[in-house]
Structure formats: structure tokens, C-alpha cells
Scaffold this motif. Structure first.
Motif, PDB file in Angstrom:
ATOM      1  N   PRO A  87       1.869  -0.022   5.082  1.00 39.72           N
ATOM      2  CA  PRO A  87       2.785  -0.439   4.016  1.00 39.72           C
ATOM      3  C   PRO A  87       3.912  -1.297   4.583  1.00 39.72           C
TER       4      PRO A  87
ATOM      5  N   GLN B 105      -8.311   3.612  -1.753  1.00 42.11           N
ATOM      6  CA  GLN B 105      -8.030   4.953  -1.255  1.00 42.11           C
ATOM      7  C   GLN B 105      -6.574   5.095  -0.829  1.00 42.11           C
ATOM      8  N   ALA B 106      -6.008   4.043  -0.247  1.00 40.03           N
ATOM      9  CA  ALA B 106      -4.596   4.083   0.165  1.00 40.03           C
ATOM     10  C   ALA B 106      -3.672   4.044  -1.040  1.00 40.03           C
TER      11      ALA B 106
ATOM     12  N   ALA C 144     -11.053   0.692   0.926  1.00 38.90           N
ATOM     13  CA  ALA C 144      -9.975   1.224   1.766  1.00 38.90           C
ATOM     14  C   ALA C 144      -8.623   1.080   1.075  1.00 38.90           C
ATOM     15  N   PHE C 145      -8.387  -0.055   0.427  1.00 37.29           N
ATOM     16  CA  PHE C 145      -7.110  -0.264  -0.255  1.00 37.29           C
ATOM     17  C   PHE C 145      -6.981   0.650  -1.473  1.00 37.29           C
TER      18      PHE C 145
ATOM     19  N   HIS D 266      -5.660  -1.554  11.226  1.00 37.60           N
ATOM     20  CA  HIS D 266      -4.840  -0.577  10.513  1.00 37.60           C
ATOM     21  C   HIS D 266      -3.938  -1.344   9.552  1.00 37.60           C
TER      22      HIS D 266
ATOM     23  N   LEU E 158       0.842  -1.198   0.000  1.00 41.60           N
ATOM     24  CA  LEU E 158       0.000   0.000   0.000  1.00 41.60           C
ATOM     25  C   LEU E 158       0.876   1.246   0.000  1.00 41.60           C
ATOM     26  N   LYS E 159       0.385   2.314  -0.615  1.00 41.05           N
ATOM     27  CA  LYS E 159       1.117   3.580  -0.601  1.00 41.05           C
ATOM     28  C   LYS E 159       1.008   4.277   0.743  1.00 41.05           C
ATOM     29  N   SER E 160      -0.127   4.119   1.412  1.00 36.98           N
ATOM     30  CA  SER E 160      -0.341   4.807   2.685  1.00 36.98           C
ATOM     31  C   SER E 160      -1.185   3.932   3.599  1.00 36.98           C
ATOM     32  N   ARG E 161      -1.333   4.374   4.811  1.00 34.85           N
ATOM     33  CA  ARG E 161      -2.068   3.636   5.841  1.00 34.85           C
ATOM     34  C   ARG E 161      -3.570   3.648   5.546  1.00 34.85           C
ATOM     35  N   ALA E 162      -4.238   2.547   5.875  1.00 35.61           N
ATOM     36  CA  ALA E 162      -5.691   2.460   5.757  1.00 35.61           C
ATOM     37  C   ALA E 162      -6.251   1.922   7.063  1.00 35.61           C
ATOM     38  N   THR E 163      -7.455   2.359   7.432  1.00 35.26           N
ATOM     39  CA  THR E 163      -8.069   1.953   8.701  1.00 35.26           C
ATOM     40  C   THR E 163      -9.523   1.565   8.481  1.00 35.26           C
TER      41      THR E 163
END
Length: 315
Positions: A35, A123-124, A120-121, A32, A12-17
Motif C-alpha cells: 500500500p 485478495q488484498a 492478488a489485488f 511484493h 491496496l488495503k494489504s500486501r500482495a505477493t
């Protein structure tokens, strides 16, 4: 002729929750997604208050139970239950490496499908890593049977799932769904298919301490008259078969690498999926580990590679 496979690993490029409730425990839980470096794989980290951080790798060797759901770890100790939908989503959209912090012992059921995980993925975002992705290339048919049920792996140019189910209820009956798996197909045809159950089983499950978080908000429920009681009805005419395919994807994602081959099942479930995977990976002549090589203007070609001695498929 080559096949179109992704050459490099991703994260992932960034964190997802995401937060929700466990379908069996009924307890609130948050996750959470962080990456991770290449070759990390999928790792669950327990992050509850007042407890030491513990890890469970998302591998078939860590499966502790396949009753009602797929559980990693010790059912009587540290475990993470109901991992199949999130694992199916990671496989479906192509995430190879991620650390999942979770503050409970069960992945949230959300709406009973993989759709919220995919959102969510997305968006990340996904990031490509500079390390080749390895695949498990099925070389010969491998089959397992249990009563009238069966599952098998067969050689195939690509990654394909074919699932058929058969229930003695008018709402389901005998239905099937099959697809070559890629991110677009997964999002449109599989991710939104919800888990399902029967009203007649609810009291028995409650008495046994299961399905405490189950509701019409996260499950397709079939009433005593054999009809779907959810007011909105089904998302697909064969939603039940599509969800069984999602479950199979999540269970086989625990191989530790993606497949080049076809998985087929009839009247399958978590236990049969796990048994078929173990049968395949216990036969060194049934598969090989490959990477892909892409030349300009051409599709990918498979190149056999030596698997690390500690690889999850090196039983």
C-alpha cells in the motif's frame, strides 16, 4: 449529462505477493505489492540481495525500450522489463498508488495474462484515499502513423479502447475488440487474454537471448501450419485482439493518470502505443487535467484543475 468516474485515489488495503519466471530471461522473480500514500503513483523498487535499493517510477518518461515488451529504465543497466501486464491490471481494476518490490529485472509472466495480478489485488482489497484522482481529458483527435499501422486518441465520454489487428495466419487473421473500461469489464473480458507468439520465431528469439521462459503454460503458440498448438485452445474467439488491448492499457497506464477519451489502434504494438502517448502529451491543446465532482444523486462532473509543474504530463 455526467459520467461515472471514481472521485478519489485508491491503493491496496494489504500486501500482495506473486512469484514466477520472466518470459524473456527465464529467471525466477518475486514481487511484493505494498500500500502507498496518495500521489505516490506506481513505483518499482529493486529489492535484490546485495544491492542498493533503487526505484523506477512507472511513467512513460522512464521507458527505455519497446522491443518485444515495455521496459522501464536503462536496458544496459538498472531496468524492469515486461511491465505491461501488471500495469494493465492496475489500470483495469483501479489501483492508483502502490510500491512494487521486485527482486529481479523482469516482471513474472505467470500464465501470460493479467488474471493472476487481478486475483492478488482482489485478495488484498482496495482502499479509498482522501485525495482527488486526476484524469487526462482528451480534447481533440491526436493521431500517429507508421507504415500501415496507426494509433489515435479521440474525445469520448468515458474511457474506451478499440484495437484491431491483422496477421497473415489462419489462427488470427483480422480481428478486433473494443470496450468501455471499468473493473467488471476488465475482469471478465480482458484480464484472461494471454500473450501469443509464433513457433517459427522461437529459435531466432532464443539465439538473441529472448523468450527463454516462454512455454505453452504462459503463451498461446501458433505452429508452422498456422494453427494454435495449445491443447486447451483459446479462452476467447478473439483472444489475440483482447491481449493487444491489454498491452495497450498497460502501455498507456504509464501516462501517470487515467484517461477520459478513446484510444484506437490498427496493427499497433508497444512502440506505437508509446509514440501515440508522447504525441498526445506533447500537445497542450489536446488535453486538460481534470478532477471529478459528484453531487448527491448525480453522476460525476469534470472540473479542470491546474497540473503540478512536475507532473509527468508536463513535458
Amino acid at each position: 449529462m455526467g459520467i461515472h468516474l471514481h472521485e478519489y485515489q485508491t491503493t491496496l488495503k494489504s500486501r500482495a505477493t506473486l512469484s514466477g519466471f520472466g518470459v524473456h530471461s527465464g529467471k525466477p522473480v518475486s514481487m511484493h505489492f505494498l500500500p502507498a500514500d496518495a500521489d505516490t503513483g506506481i513505483v518499482f523498487q529493486y529489492a535484490g540481495e546485495g544491492a542498493a535499493r533503487r526505484e523506477l517510477r512507472a511513467l512513460f518518461s522512464e521507458v527505455g525500450s519497446t522491443d518485444l515488451c515495455t521496459m522501464l529504465g536503462d536496458p544496459a543497466g538498472h531496468h524492469v522489463a515486461t511491465v505491461e501486464h501488471v500495469m494493465g491490471a492496475l489500470l483495469g481494476i483501479g489501483v492508483d498508488n502502490v510500491v512494487i518490490e521486485i527482486d529481479g529485472s523482469e516482471v513474472p509472466i505467470l500464465d501470460g495474462s493479467a488474471a493472476a495480478f487481478v486475483e492478488a489485488f482482489d485478495q488484498a482489497g482496495l482502499e479509498m484515499l482522501p485525495v482527488k484522482r486526476r484524469y487526462i481529458h482528451v480534447l481533440k483527435p491526436v493521431r500517429i502513423e507508421s507504415g500501415a499501422s496507426w494509433a489515435e486518441f479521440r474525445p469520448y465520454v468515458g474511457t474506451r479502447f478499440e484495437v484491431e489487428i491483422d496477421f497473415e495466419t489462419p489462427a488470427i487473421g483480422r480481428q478486433s475488440f473494443a470496450a468501455d473500461i471499468n473493473a467488471e469489464t476488465f475482469r471478465k473480458e480482458i484480464a484472461r487474454a494471454r500473450t501469443f507468439g509464433f513457433m517459427k520465431d522461437v529459435e531466432r528469439l532464443w539465439a538473441a537471448g529472448y523468450a527463454l521462459g516462454s512455454s505453452l503454460e504462459n503463451s498461446v503458440v501458433i505452429g508452422d501450419d498456422g494453427r494454435v498448438i495449445n491443447m486447451e485452445g483459446l479462452r476467447y474467439p478473439n483472444e489475440f485482439a483482447r491481449h493487444k488491448l491489454l498491452d495497450a492499457m498497460g502501455d498507456l497506464a504509464l501516462a501517470g493518470a487515467r484517461f477520459i477519451g478513446c484510444f484506437r489502434s490498427y496493427r499497433g504494438g508497444h512502440r506505437l502505443n508509446a509514440a501515440a502517448l508522447r504525441r498526445l502529451l506533447s500537445d497542450g491543446s489536446a488535453f486538460q487535467i481534470v478532477e471529478t465532482r459528484r453531487e448527491r444523486g448525480r453522476s460525476s462532473e469534470m472540473i479542470a484543475v491546474n497540473a503540478p509543474a512536475n507532473a509527468p504530463w508536463a513535458l
